[in-house]
Design a protein around this motif. Structure first.
Motif: not given
Length: 118
Positions: A92-109
């Protein structure tokens, strides 16, 4: 399900990726088809979900967004409700262009644009 496209479809898709606003007549000339056949193929690719949308690329710096950031996020909670709420709040944040669910040490980029404060 993998959808089949032929070489003409691939040419059409490549041309649209380079310029989504290309006129149908110009697109037809580029892929060596009649305008009506080109239109029919384009509509089929849209209806089959191969072409998802047409987008406009904006010069972020012209709008004052000087920073392009990639933010890595690790979540503590991994329940479905927590993930759904997070995704809703972030997208919902206009500054966020993309949100990717990933595997590994982090959950999202997240790919985010921001304005520098002086």
């Amino acid at each position: 399900m993998v959808k089949l496209v032929d070489s003409t479809d691939r040419q059409l898709l490549k041309a649209l990726q380079e310029n989504a606003q290309i006129a149908n007549v110009d697109l037809a000339k580029r892929i060596n088809l009649s305008p009506s056949a080109t239109h029919t193929r384009r509509k089929r690719l849209e209806s089959e979900g191969i072409i998802l949308s047409y987008e406009t690329t904006i010069d972020r710096q012209a709008l004052g967004y000087d920073l392009l950031c990639f933010i890595y996020i690790a979540m503590n909670a991994h329940q479905r409700d927590d993930i759904t709420q997070f995704q809703h709040n972030v997208t919902c944040l206009p500054e966020v262009l993309e949100c990717h669910h990933v595997t590994g040490e982090y959950d999202y980029i997240l790919k985010v644009v921001l304005k520098k404060h002086e």
